[in-house]
Motif scaffolding. Structure first.
Motif, PDB file in Angstrom:
ATOM      1  N   MET A  41       0.832  -1.202   0.000  1.00 46.01           N
ATOM      2  CA  MET A  41       0.000   0.000   0.000  1.00 46.01           C
ATOM      3  C   MET A  41       0.870   1.256   0.000  1.00 46.01           C
ATOM      4  N   SER A  42       2.007   1.218   0.678  1.00 42.79           N
ATOM      5  CA  SER A  42       2.900   2.373   0.718  1.00 42.79           C
ATOM      6  C   SER A  42       3.549   2.620  -0.638  1.00 42.79           C
ATOM      7  N   ALA A  43       3.666   1.586  -1.449  1.00 41.96           N
ATOM      8  CA  ALA A  43       4.307   1.723  -2.749  1.00 41.96           C
ATOM      9  C   ALA A  43       3.394   2.379  -3.785  1.00 41.96           C
ATOM     10  N   VAL A  44       2.117   2.473  -3.502  1.00 38.12           N
ATOM     11  CA  VAL A  44       1.166   3.061  -4.449  1.00 38.12           C
ATOM     12  C   VAL A  44       1.376   4.571  -4.512  1.00 38.12           C
ATOM     13  N   ASP A  45       1.468   5.108  -5.725  1.00 38.97           N
ATOM     14  CA  ASP A  45       1.644   6.545  -5.914  1.00 38.97           C
ATOM     15  C   ASP A  45       0.287   7.235  -5.769  1.00 38.97           C
ATOM     16  N   THR A  46       0.133   8.028  -4.720  1.00 38.01           N
ATOM     17  CA  THR A  46      -1.128   8.725  -4.464  1.00 38.01           C
ATOM     18  C   THR A  46      -1.013  10.220  -4.718  1.00 38.01           C
ATOM     19  N   SER A  47       0.061  10.650  -5.336  1.00 45.43           N
ATOM     20  CA  SER A  47       0.198  12.081  -5.617  1.00 45.43           C
ATOM     21  C   SER A  47      -0.875  12.497  -6.620  1.00 45.43           C
ATOM     22  N   GLY A  48      -1.465  13.632  -6.376  1.00 49.20           N
ATOM     23  CA  GLY A  48      -2.508  14.147  -7.258  1.00 49.20           C
ATOM     24  C   GLY A  48      -3.897  13.621  -6.940  1.00 49.20           C
ATOM     25  N   ILE A  49      -4.034  12.796  -5.934  1.00 47.99           N
ATOM     26  CA  ILE A  49      -5.343  12.267  -5.555  1.00 47.99           C
ATOM     27  C   ILE A  49      -5.830  13.034  -4.331  1.00 47.99           C
ATOM     28  N   GLU A  50      -6.987  13.640  -4.475  1.00 46.81           N
ATOM     29  CA  GLU A  50      -7.566  14.420  -3.389  1.00 46.81           C
ATOM     30  C   GLU A  50      -8.125  13.482  -2.322  1.00 46.81           C
ATOM     31  N   PRO A  51      -7.915  13.795  -1.057  1.00 51.01           N
ATOM     32  CA  PRO A  51      -8.518  12.971   0.001  1.00 51.01           C
ATOM     33  C   PRO A  51     -10.038  13.094  -0.024  1.00 51.01           C
ATOM     34  N   LEU A  52     -10.707  12.032   0.397  1.00 52.68           N
ATOM     35  CA  LEU A  52     -12.171  12.026   0.428  1.00 52.68           C
ATOM     36  C   LEU A  52     -12.656  12.531   1.778  1.00 52.68           C
ATOM     37  N   ASN A  53     -13.720  13.313   1.758  1.00 57.71           N
ATOM     38  CA  ASN A  53     -14.317  13.738   3.016  1.00 57.71           C
ATOM     39  C   ASN A  53     -15.291  12.691   3.536  1.00 57.71           C
ATOM     40  N   HIS A  54     -15.640  11.736   2.679  1.00 53.03           N
ATOM     41  CA  HIS A  54     -16.543  10.657   3.054  1.00 53.03           C
ATOM     42  C   HIS A  54     -16.295   9.509   2.085  1.00 53.03           C
ATOM     43  N   PRO A  55     -16.281   8.251   2.533  1.00 56.60           N
ATOM     44  CA  PRO A  55     -15.992   7.144   1.626  1.00 56.60           C
ATOM     45  C   PRO A  55     -16.953   7.045   0.450  1.00 56.60           C
ATOM     46  N   VAL A  56     -18.194   7.438   0.649  1.00 57.49           N
ATOM     47  CA  VAL A  56     -19.177   7.356  -0.426  1.00 57.49           C
ATOM     48  C   VAL A  56     -18.849   8.356  -1.539  1.00 57.49           C
ATOM     49  N   ALA A  57     -18.074   9.379  -1.216  1.00 57.89           N
ATOM     50  CA  ALA A  57     -17.725  10.384  -2.212  1.00 57.89           C
ATOM     51  C   ALA A  57     -16.929   9.791  -3.370  1.00 57.89           C
ATOM     52  N   ALA A  58     -16.352   8.620  -3.205  1.00 54.98           N
ATOM     53  CA  ALA A  58     -15.639   7.961  -4.298  1.00 54.98           C
ATOM     54  C   ALA A  58     -16.610   7.507  -5.382  1.00 54.98           C
ATOM     55  N   TYR A  59     -17.878   7.280  -5.025  1.00 52.83           N
ATOM     56  CA  TYR A  59     -18.869   6.772  -5.975  1.00 52.83           C
ATOM     57  C   TYR A  59     -19.922   7.809  -6.339  1.00 52.83           C
ATOM     58  N   MET A  60     -20.224   8.710  -5.421  1.00 58.98           N
ATOM     59  CA  MET A  60     -21.248   9.720  -5.652  1.00 58.98           C
ATOM     60  C   MET A  60     -20.622  11.091  -5.458  1.00 58.98           C
ATOM     61  N   GLN A  61     -20.679  11.928  -6.474  1.00 57.61           N
ATOM     62  CA  GLN A  61     -20.010  13.221  -6.422  1.00 57.61           C
ATOM     63  C   GLN A  61     -20.752  14.260  -5.590  1.00 57.61           C
ATOM     64  N   ASP A  62     -22.054  14.106  -5.417  1.00 57.92           N
ATOM     65  CA  ASP A  62     -22.846  15.128  -4.737  1.00 57.92           C
ATOM     66  C   ASP A  62     -23.151  14.753  -3.280  1.00 57.92           C
ATOM     67  N   VAL A  63     -22.215  14.104  -2.618  1.00 54.34           N
ATOM     68  CA  VAL A  63     -22.417  13.713  -1.233  1.00 54.34           C
ATOM     69  C   VAL A  63     -22.249  14.939  -0.348  1.00 54.34           C
ATOM     70  N   SER A  64     -23.245  15.187   0.471  1.00 59.31           N
ATOM     71  CA  SER A  64     -23.119  16.254   1.452  1.00 59.31           C
ATOM     72  C   SER A  64     -23.330  15.636   2.829  1.00 59.31           C
ATOM     73  N   LEU A  65     -22.429  15.937   3.714  1.00 60.51           N
ATOM     74  CA  LEU A  65     -22.522  15.387   5.053  1.00 60.51           C
ATOM     75  C   LEU A  65     -23.569  16.147   5.845  1.00 60.51           C
ATOM     76  N   ARG A  66     -24.331  15.417   6.603  1.00 59.29           N
ATOM     77  CA  ARG A  66     -25.359  16.038   7.415  1.00 59.29           C
ATOM     78  C   ARG A  66     -24.750  16.458   8.745  1.00 59.29           C
ATOM     79  N   LEU A  67     -24.118  17.595   8.734  1.00 57.61           N
ATOM     80  CA  LEU A  67     -23.496  18.114   9.946  1.00 57.61           C
ATOM     81  C   LEU A  67     -24.234  19.360  10.388  1.00 57.61           C
TER      82      LEU A  67
END
Length: 100
Positions: A41-67
């Motif tokens: 996992m450490s060998a994977v190049d993750t440069s240029g990948i934005e962190p997710l604010n929620h795991p579902v955001a990887a599949y659905m772009q319009d995820v809004s957290l109910r905060l």
């Protein structure tokens, strides 16, 4: 860096665990498998990948957290909380010095 059997036995001793030779051998294999996975996992190049604010955001772009809004909802009760304290100053609790 893979562990050795003596490493596993030493870790068990430090954790005060009684472990048989069979359990130590099995644990050695499991730990080394975990370390191998972490290295992969450490060998994977993750440069240029934005962190997710929620795991579902990887599949659905319009995820809004109910905060809830970050608003003060309770009154400041510091003075009331500090009344029973033996010593306070400037809103802080005063305690005896324990380290010289």
């Amino acid at each position: 860096m893979p562990l050795s059997l003596t490493d596993v036995i030493r870790i068990a001793q430090l954790a005060q665990l009684e472990i048989s030779d069979e359990q130590a051998t099995r644990t050695l294999g499991q730990l080394n498998d975990i370390f191998t996975l972490v290295e992969q996992m450490s060998a994977v190049d993750t440069s240029g990948i934005e962190p997710l604010n929620h795991p579902v955001a990887a599949y659905m772009q319009d995820v809004s957290l109910r905060l809830r809004q970050d608003e003060v909802t309770e009154a400041n009760g510091r003075d009331e909380y500090q009344k029973p304290a033996p010593a306070t100053a400037d809103g802080l609790y005063l305690v005896p010095q324990v380290i010289e």
